[in-house]
Scaffold this active site. Structure first.
Site, PDB file in Angstrom:
ATOM      1  N   HIS A 320      -2.560  43.398   9.090  1.00 54.14           N
ATOM      2  CA  HIS A 320      -3.865  43.650   8.470  1.00 54.14           C
ATOM      3  C   HIS A 320      -3.759  44.415   7.161  1.00 54.14           C
ATOM      4  O   HIS A 320      -4.609  44.269   6.278  1.00 54.14           O
ATOM      5  CB  HIS A 320      -4.788  44.407   9.450  1.00 54.14           C
ATOM      6  N   ASP A 321      -2.725  45.226   7.006  1.00 50.36           N
ATOM      7  CA  ASP A 321      -2.582  46.040   5.794  1.00 50.36           C
ATOM      8  C   ASP A 321      -1.532  45.498   4.830  1.00 50.36           C
ATOM      9  O   ASP A 321      -1.082  46.230   3.932  1.00 50.36           O
ATOM     10  CB  ASP A 321      -2.213  47.485   6.162  1.00 50.36           C
ATOM     11  N   LYS A 324      -1.767  46.319   1.182  1.00 48.26           N
ATOM     12  CA  LYS A 324      -1.488  47.653   0.633  1.00 48.26           C
ATOM     13  C   LYS A 324      -0.184  47.677  -0.149  1.00 48.26           C
ATOM     14  O   LYS A 324       0.069  48.631  -0.907  1.00 48.26           O
ATOM     15  CB  LYS A 324      -1.462  48.698   1.746  1.00 48.26           C
ATOM     16  N   HIS A 349      -6.858  46.001  -1.466  1.00 45.96           N
ATOM     17  CA  HIS A 349      -5.826  45.646  -0.486  1.00 45.96           C
ATOM     18  C   HIS A 349      -6.314  44.599   0.510  1.00 45.96           C
ATOM     19  O   HIS A 349      -5.531  43.780   0.989  1.00 45.96           O
ATOM     20  CB  HIS A 349      -5.281  46.893   0.230  1.00 45.96           C
ATOM     21  N   HIS A 373     -11.031  43.879   8.107  1.00 42.76           N
ATOM     22  CA  HIS A 373     -10.985  45.054   8.996  1.00 42.76           C
ATOM     23  C   HIS A 373     -11.704  46.276   8.432  1.00 42.76           C
ATOM     24  O   HIS A 373     -11.879  47.267   9.152  1.00 42.76           O
ATOM     25  CB  HIS A 373      -9.536  45.404   9.353  1.00 42.76           C
ATOM     26  N   HIS A 374     -12.140  46.230   7.170  1.00 40.34           N
ATOM     27  CA  HIS A 374     -12.953  47.327   6.627  1.00 40.34           C
ATOM     28  C   HIS A 374     -14.424  46.936   6.474  1.00 40.34           C
ATOM     29  O   HIS A 374     -15.203  47.691   5.868  1.00 40.34           O
ATOM     30  CB  HIS A 374     -12.401  47.815   5.281  1.00 40.34           C
ATOM     31  N   ASP A 402      -7.502  50.253  14.155  1.00 44.28           N
ATOM     32  CA  ASP A 402      -7.075  50.811  12.870  1.00 44.28           C
ATOM     33  C   ASP A 402      -7.660  52.196  12.656  1.00 44.28           C
ATOM     34  O   ASP A 402      -6.959  53.136  12.259  1.00 44.28           O
ATOM     35  CB  ASP A 402      -7.518  49.855  11.750  1.00 44.28           C
TER      36      ASP A 402
END
Length: 447
Positions: A320-321, A324, A349, A373-374, A402
């Site tokens: 998911h990241d 970044k 990201h 996811h954000h 998360d």
């Protein structure tokens, strides 16, 4: 309605590794497709040398994965040079071979814009400890890259090729100060290919060839430079580098599959490997991707998803990241609040995550789930400010895990919270940022 059986799209290992190499380009601050282009260059050199099919196969993956350990020194670069790690790496690759050029670059970039006293202190530290600092960072990068390649079941030749990427023909390189023929052949080719692509993108074909010739006998094996000159006489050598079909051409150069089928086990291995790359970007995120992945899989089963779907979701959670890797460590490591510009970069990201996963045929169906996811149930999340109805159950699971793992882990701006305090904080956000059902299952999973 949730799909209970996940079909793996037809794809090869080369397809997936080539697509993931764009994440490594992000980390190195290189234009998209750098590893792909370096692979094209290096494979043409290998062919000119008359390497066997088996040798070309190992060379192929050494080239695509040469930067596999690159995220491990990002935070250290930011700390020591007080600079954007991605911009620093990108600029450093265009510096010549002389000590004067290196020092000029380092001094001009270190703590630029900071008060004079702070600049003097940072530069003084580098003058006193520069050699040890460089060795530390390159050993970290090379060791991490080789170790991750082993988890992906690549041969010792590939792992050694990655480990010795920064060795120089005259013995001035690192990590082993190897020279001439003691340097693995694949490392020699990969370093040459890397520099040629950087200078080709920076100043064109003539400048790239001239730089290779200038470093012949210093950084580069003279025989390899001659092979490069021979390959470069073919018009297609340069035109391919600018072609929109370069990735397709490079995938076609892949060796015959060597027994590693692209099954669930190998997809898990790839997700885990790149989870390590992601987490190495910051000391504050060590193990974060794996923990979010494992917790998401447990929660998925608690919410009634099938084992196959839970396994699929774990991959999305681990990755998911991945975006970044395209965010400056100066932002990721900042101990205080981010300003408006920094927040804007941080938010990118999720867009990077969608773009990277979307290129990978075998994992493309993870892209939207992982990248959201954000998003928040109240519609104030990012990147799309989706309403609650548009946020799927799988994304809600990842979001919950998360947030929980971030709260119970140290961050640059605060120490880890005790579990009970973290759950109380999440209760406040239940129904606005966090799905209440997911929070209930999380609590049950922790019990």
């Amino acid at each position: 309605m949730l799909h209970q059986n996940i079909a793996i799209p037809t794809a090869t290992r080369a397809d997936v590794i080539a697509a993931f190499s764009y994440a490594l380009d992000l980390t190195e601050g290189q234009p998209a497709g750098h590893c792909i282009r370096a692979c094209w260059i290096g494979m043409q050199v290998g062919r000119e040398l008359g390497l066997s099919p088996a040798e070309l196969g190992d060379l192929y993956y050494t080239l695509l994965l040469k930067d596999l350990g690159c995220s491990s020194n990002a935070a250290r670069i930011c700390e020591l040079y007080e600079a954007d790690d991605r911009a620093f790496k990108q600029g450093y690759k265009t510096v010549g071979t002389s000590l004067a050029a290196t020092l000029h670059f380092v001094f001009s970039k270190t703590a630029r814009g900071r008060p004079l006293g702070r600049r003097v202190s940072a530069i003084g530290n580098i003058l006193r400890n520069g050699d040890a600092i460089a060795q530390e960072m390159i050993v970290s990068r090379c060791t991490r890259g080789a170790d991750i390649a082993r988890t992906l079941r690549f041969s010792n030749a590939v792992c050694d090729g990655i480990y010795h990427l920064d060795e120089h023909w005259n013995g001035s390189g690192r990590p082993g100060r190897l020279e001439a023929g003691a340097i693995p052949l694949f490392s020699r080719i990969a370093l040459l290919a890397q520099v040629v692509d950087v200078f080709h993108g920076h100043a064109g074909a003539s400048a790239a060839l001239e730089e290779a010739q200038r470093r012949s006998g210093i950084w580069f094996d003279p025989e390899l430079v001659r092979a490069l000159e021979s390959a470069a006489r073919h018009h297609s050598f340069w035109t391919a580098l600018a072609s929109p079909t370069i990735e397709t051409r490079v995938v076609r150069l892949a060796p015959a599959e060597d027994g590693d089928r692209l099954d669930d086990d190998y997809l898990d291995a790839i997700a885990n490997a790149f989870g390590q790359v992601i987490d190495a970007k910051s000391p504050f995120t060590a193990g974060h991707s794996r923990r979010v992945g494992d917790l998401s899989a447990r929660m998925a089963q608690g919410l009634g998803l099938s084992p196959g779907r839970a396994r699929w979701l774990r991959r999305a959670a681990v990755l998911h990241d991945v975006g970044k890797l395209g965010v400056s460590s100066a932002i990721l490591e900042k101990p205080g609040e981010l300003d408006e510009r920094e927040w804007a970069e941080m938010r990118t990201h999720t867009t990077h995550t969608r773009a990277i996963l979307g290129r990978i045929g075998a994992l493309a169906d993870l892209a939207d789930v992982a990248a959201a996811h954000h998003e928040r149930l109240d519609g104030t999340g990012y990147p799309l400010a989706l309403p609650a109805a548009a946020i799927g159950r799988e994304t809600r699971i990842i979001t919950t895990c998360d947030i929980y793992d971030a709260l119970v882990s140290d961050r640059p701006y605060r120490p880890a919270l005790p579990v009970e305090e973290a759950l109380r904080t999440m209760e406040v956000a239940s129904g606005t940022a966090i799905d209440p059902d997911c929070l209930a299952i999380l609590k049950a999973s922790l019990a």
